[in-house]
Design a protein around this motif. Structure first.
Motif, PDB file in Angstrom:
ATOM      1  N   UNK A   1       1.819  12.889  14.531  1.00  0.00           N
ATOM      2  CA  UNK A   1       2.455  13.089  13.219  1.00  0.00           C
ATOM      3  C   UNK A   1       1.640  12.392  12.134  1.00  0.00           C
ATOM      4  N   UNK A   2       1.802  12.873  10.903  1.00  0.00           N
ATOM      5  CA  UNK A   2       1.333  12.101   9.748  1.00  0.00           C
ATOM      6  C   UNK A   2       2.563  11.715   8.945  1.00  0.00           C
ATOM      7  N   UNK A   3       2.518  10.523   8.378  1.00  0.00           N
ATOM      8  CA  UNK A   3       3.630  10.004   7.591  1.00  0.00           C
ATOM      9  C   UNK A   3       3.067   9.426   6.294  1.00  0.00           C
ATOM     10  N   UNK A   4       3.673   9.804   5.164  1.00  0.00           N
ATOM     11  CA  UNK A   4       3.271   9.207   3.887  1.00  0.00           C
ATOM     12  C   UNK A   4       4.429   8.410   3.327  1.00  0.00           C
ATOM     13  N   UNK A   5       4.105   7.283   2.698  1.00  0.00           N
ATOM     14  CA  UNK A   5       5.142   6.457   2.108  1.00  0.00           C
ATOM     15  C   UNK A   5       4.598   5.095   1.731  1.00  0.00           C
ATOM     16  N   UNK A   6       5.529   4.226   1.298  1.00  0.00           N
ATOM     17  CA  UNK A   6       5.132   2.880   0.879  1.00  0.00           C
ATOM     18  C   UNK A   6       5.310   1.901   2.032  1.00  0.00           C
ATOM     19  N   UNK A   7       4.353   0.978   2.168  1.00  0.00           N
ATOM     20  CA  UNK A   7       4.452  -0.068   3.194  1.00  0.00           C
ATOM     21  C   UNK A   7       5.160  -1.276   2.582  1.00  0.00           C
TER      22      UNK A   7
ATOM     23  N   UNK B   1      19.596   7.162   7.124  1.00  0.00           N
ATOM     24  CA  UNK B   1      20.028   8.554   7.166  1.00  0.00           C
ATOM     25  C   UNK B   1      20.766   9.008   5.903  1.00  0.00           C
ATOM     26  N   UNK B   2      21.647   8.138   5.378  1.00  0.00           N
ATOM     27  CA  UNK B   2      22.437   8.550   4.215  1.00  0.00           C
ATOM     28  C   UNK B   2      21.615   8.633   2.944  1.00  0.00           C
ATOM     29  N   UNK B   3      20.526   7.897   2.906  1.00  0.00           N
ATOM     30  CA  UNK B   3      19.775   7.815   1.658  1.00  0.00           C
ATOM     31  C   UNK B   3      18.550   8.699   1.636  1.00  0.00           C
ATOM     32  N   UNK B   4      18.289   9.394   2.741  1.00  0.00           N
ATOM     33  CA  UNK B   4      17.057  10.173   2.776  1.00  0.00           C
ATOM     34  C   UNK B   4      17.348  11.654   2.951  1.00  0.00           C
ATOM     35  N   UNK B   5      16.388  12.443   2.564  1.00  0.00           N
ATOM     36  CA  UNK B   5      16.448  13.886   2.689  1.00  0.00           C
ATOM     37  C   UNK B   5      16.750  14.287   4.149  1.00  0.00           C
ATOM     38  N   UNK B   6      17.762  15.147   4.333  1.00  0.00           N
ATOM     39  CA  UNK B   6      18.209  15.504   5.690  1.00  0.00           C
ATOM     40  C   UNK B   6      17.105  16.113   6.536  1.00  0.00           C
ATOM     41  N   UNK B   7      16.302  16.997   5.913  1.00  0.00           N
ATOM     42  CA  UNK B   7      15.220  17.647   6.666  1.00  0.00           C
ATOM     43  C   UNK B   7      14.214  16.628   7.180  1.00  0.00           C
TER      44      UNK B   7
ATOM     45  N   UNK C   1       0.829  -1.208   0.000  1.00  0.00           N
ATOM     46  CA  UNK C   1       0.000   0.000   0.000  1.00  0.00           C
ATOM     47  C   UNK C   1       0.867   1.263   0.000  1.00  0.00           C
ATOM     48  N   UNK C   2       0.406   2.271  -0.732  1.00  0.00           N
ATOM     49  CA  UNK C   2       0.951   3.630  -0.585  1.00  0.00           C
ATOM     50  C   UNK C   2       0.041   4.306   0.418  1.00  0.00           C
ATOM     51  N   UNK C   3       0.579   4.764   1.524  1.00  0.00           N
ATOM     52  CA  UNK C   3      -0.319   5.191   2.604  1.00  0.00           C
ATOM     53  C   UNK C   3       0.058   6.557   3.169  1.00  0.00           C
ATOM     54  N   UNK C   4      -0.946   7.171   3.803  1.00  0.00           N
ATOM     55  CA  UNK C   4      -0.677   8.224   4.769  1.00  0.00           C
ATOM     56  C   UNK C   4      -1.268   7.738   6.089  1.00  0.00           C
ATOM     57  N   UNK C   5      -0.413   7.580   7.078  1.00  0.00           N
ATOM     58  CA  UNK C   5      -0.894   7.170   8.406  1.00  0.00           C
ATOM     59  C   UNK C   5      -0.766   8.364   9.346  1.00  0.00           C
ATOM     60  N   UNK C   6      -1.564   8.341  10.404  1.00  0.00           N
ATOM     61  CA  UNK C   6      -1.510   9.417  11.391  1.00  0.00           C
ATOM     62  C   UNK C   6      -1.619   8.798  12.773  1.00  0.00           C
TER      63      UNK C   6
ATOM     64  N   UNK D   1       9.405   6.533   4.713  1.00  0.00           N
ATOM     65  CA  UNK D   1       8.653   7.783   4.566  1.00  0.00           C
ATOM     66  C   UNK D   1       9.109   8.638   3.386  1.00  0.00           C
ATOM     67  N   UNK D   2       8.133   9.241   2.710  1.00  0.00           N
ATOM     68  CA  UNK D   2       8.447  10.270   1.713  1.00  0.00           C
ATOM     69  C   UNK D   2       8.232  11.647   2.307  1.00  0.00           C
ATOM     70  N   UNK D   3       7.286  11.719   3.242  1.00  0.00           N
ATOM     71  CA  UNK D   3       7.092  12.982   3.954  1.00  0.00           C
ATOM     72  C   UNK D   3       6.585  12.692   5.357  1.00  0.00           C
ATOM     73  N   UNK D   4       6.883  13.645   6.239  1.00  0.00           N
ATOM     74  CA  UNK D   4       6.434  13.500   7.635  1.00  0.00           C
ATOM     75  C   UNK D   4       6.076  14.889   8.136  1.00  0.00           C
ATOM     76  N   UNK D   5       4.913  14.992   8.752  1.00  0.00           N
ATOM     77  CA  UNK D   5       4.488  16.299   9.262  1.00  0.00           C
ATOM     78  C   UNK D   5       4.161  16.170  10.753  1.00  0.00           C
TER      79      UNK D   5
END
Ligand code: ATP
Ligand code: MG
Ligand code: MG
Ligand code: MG
Length: 434
Positions: free
Chosen positions: A69-75, A49-55, A14-19, A89-93
Motif C-alpha cells: 500500500x501507499x499512504x499519504x498524510x502527516x507524521x 473511524x468516526x472522524x475519517x472518510x468511510x471509504x 513531515x507530510x509524507x507518502x510512505x509505501x 492518513x489522508x489517502x491510502x492506495x
C-alpha cells in the motif's frame, strides 16, 4: 500510484507518502491501526473511524496482510506507538493486494520449517531476523574485500565451466559443453595459482564453487561461496596470517556495523570479535589432544583424517578458532608442497572453528617435476592438466594460499544451525529451485 517520499523512519512534522507492506491490522473498535513495514522498519497508521472518510477507513482496514500500500498524510509524535510516531492518513492506495492465504507468516508469530521458508524466500525475508542474516552477510563480504585490499590483493574472477576439475573425483558435476564433456568448477585453485605466478602476485576471489557432495549435511552445500587467496613469495605461515586477518575483519565489521541486525537475531549481548591470536597446532599435537579427550571410541593414529567427531572433540578442548598445520602429505592434495626436510609432512593447514572446518590452505608445489609426480601419485593424468602444469616451466615463484567457505564463515559467526540459512537460494540434493 503516488510516489514514495519517505520511508518508515519518517520524523514527526513531515507530510509524507510512505509505501510498504501491511504488517498487521489492529482494530480496537472506534480506533484501528495499520502497521506498515518497509526495509527501514515499521510505522503506525491511525484510523479514527468516526472522524475519517468511510471509504478510506474501509480500504485501510479491509486490506489483507502483506499487501503493498501507499499512504499519504502527516507524521505526528505518539509515544504509545511502537516507534513513537504515527501517520494520520489522508489517502491510502492498495498497490498490490496479497492473497489472504499466505504460505508462511512473515510476522514470525507462526514458525515455518526451513523447507517452507526456502520455498517462499520472498516472504521469509520479510522477517526481521532473516533479513538481518543477509544484511550481515553483505557486511561480511564487504569487510573481507576491504581486508584483502589492505593485504595488497587484486580481485579476480575465474571460469566456473572447466575441462578438468581441481582434484577430479566424484564431487564433480558434469555438463555438456557444445557436445564435449565439461564440469562445474569445484574450486578456483588451479586458476588462482596461474595468476599468482604472473606479475599480479597477490589475488583473491569471492565466487561460487560446485560440489556434488555425497550426503546432505548441515554444513555442506552443492553450490557454495568460496573466498580464495593466493600470493606469490608467500609460505604457509604468511597464508595463515592472511586467513586470520580476514576472519577477524569479518567479526569486527559485524561487531561495529551490525548492531541492529545482531539485536534482531538476539545476539547483541553475547557477540564478540575474537581478539586472541589463533593457536597453530601441528597435526601431531592435534591427534594427541583428541586422544587425550577420550571422546572417541577409537584412538586416532598418525595418518588418519579427522572425522566430524574428532573435530568436535578438539573444538571443545581448544574452545576457539585454531589452525591445524603440518598434515600428513598423503591426506593433502597434490598441489600442496611437502616440507623439504620431511616429505611425509605437508605444509597444508586447516583453520578450524570449534564447530567445523572453515579453511584449507598451504604452500603450493611450484617445482614442475615435483608437481607432475604429485599428479601421478594421486592417480590423475598430468596430460589433462597441461594447461596448468606447463606454466610451471616458465618461472613459477613459490606461492601459498587458501580457500575459506563463505557460508561457513557466516554460519559460525552467527551461530546458525544449518548452512542453508546463510544462502538465499541453497542448492542441495533435494533442492534445485527456487
Ligand atoms: P569438508 O572437509 O568440510 O568437506 P573440504 O576439506 O572438502 O571440506 P576444501 O576443499 O578444503 O573443503 O575447501 C575449502 C573450504 O571450502 C572448506 O574449508 C569449507 O569451508 C568450504 N567448503 C568446502 N566444501 C563445501 C561445501 N560443500 N559447502 C560449503 N562450504 C564448503
Ligand atoms: Mg569435502
Ligand atoms: Mg576437510
Ligand atoms: Mg579442506
Amino acid at each position: 500510484m503516488q510516489d514514495r517520499t519517505h520511508t518508515a523512519d519518517a520524523e514527526p512534522g513531515d507530510e509524507v507518502t510512505v509505501a510498504g507492506w501491511v504488517h498487521e491490522i489492529r482494530d480496537l473498535g472506534g480506533i484501528a491501526f495499520l502497521i506498515l513495514r518497509d526495509s527501514t522498519g515499521k510505522i503506525q497508521i491511525k484510523f479514527e473511524k468516526d472522524e475519517m472518510d468511510d471509504d478510506l477507513v474501509e480500504t485501510g482496514l479491509d486490506v489483507s496482510r502483506e499487501s503493498v500500500v501507499t499512504v499519504s498524510g502527516a507524521v505526528e509524535a505518539e509515544p504509545r506507538a511502537p516507534t513513537g510516531v504515527e501517520i494520520t492518513p489522508e489517502s491510502l492506495e492498495v498497490v498490490a493486494p496479497a492473497d489472504p492465504e499466505l504460505p508462511l507468516d512473515p510476522s514470525g508469530k507462526v514458525d515455518a520449517d526451513l523447507s517452507t521458508r526456502l520455498d517462499n524466500r520472498t516472504l521469509d525475508l520479510r522477517k526481521e531476523d532473516v533479513q538481518a542474516i543477509f544484511e550481515i552477510r553483505s557486511e561480511i563480504l564487504r569487510a573481507v574485500r576491504d581486508q584483502f585490499r589492505e593485504f595488497d590483493c587484486t580481485e579476480i574472477t575465474t571460469p566456473k565451466i572447466v575441462a578438468t576439475g581441481t582434484e577430479g573425483g566424484t564431487e564433480l558435476f558434469p555438463i555438456t559443453y557444445f557436445g564435449e564433456e565439461a564440469f562445474m568448477n569445484q574450486s578456483p585453485q588451479l586458476f588462482k595459482q596461474l595468476i599468482a605466478g604472473s606479475n599480479v602476485e597477490r589475488v583473491f576471489e569471492i565466487g561460487p564453487i560446485f560440489r556434488a557432495e555425497e550426503h546432505n549435511t548441515p554444513r555442506h552445500l552443492n553450490e557454495a561461496t568460496s573466498i580464495d587467496f593466493e600470493g606469490a613469495f608467500c609460505d604457509q605461515n604468511d597464508a595463515m596470517d592472511v586467513v586470520e586477518g580476514v576472519v577477524k575483519a569479518a567479526y569486527e565489521a559485524v561487531d561495529e556495523h551490525c548492531g541492529d541486525e545482531l539485536e534482531a537475531l538476539d545476539l547483541e549481548d553475547e557477540f564478540g570479535a575474537p581478539d586472541e591470536e589463533f593457536p597453530r597446532l601441528s597435526y601431531e599435537e592435534a591427534i594427541e589432544r583428541i586422544n587425550a579427550t577420550d571422546e572417541l571410541d577409537e584412538q586416532l593414529v598418525w595418518g588418519d583424517d579427522l572425522s566430524t567427531e574428532a573435530e568436535k572433540a578438539l573444538g571443545q578442548d581448544v574452545g576457539g578458532h585454531y589452525f591445524i598445520t603440518d598434515w600428513p602429505s598423503e591426506i593433502k592434495p597434490f598441489y600442496i608442497k611437502d616440507h623439504d626436510d620431511d616429505p611425509d609432512l605437508s605444509t597444508g593447514f586447516d583453520l578450524m572453528h570449534p564447530r567445523m572446518e572453515l579453511v584449507s590452505g598451504g604452500q603450493r608445489e611450484h617445482r614442475h617435476e615435483n608437481l607432475i609426480e604429485g599428479f601421478e601419485q594421486q592417480g590423475l593424468d598430468p596430460d589433462q592438466f597441461e594447461y596448468y602444469t606447463k606454466m610451471f616451466k616458465y618461472g613459477m615463484p613459490p606461492h601459498a594460499g587458501f580457500g575459506l567457505g563463505g557460508e561457513r564463515l557466516i554460519m559460525t559467526i552467527l551461530g546458525l544451525e544449518n548452512i542453508r540459512e546463510a544462502v538465499l537460494f541453497p542448492r542441495d540434493r533435494q533442492r534445485l529451485s527456487p
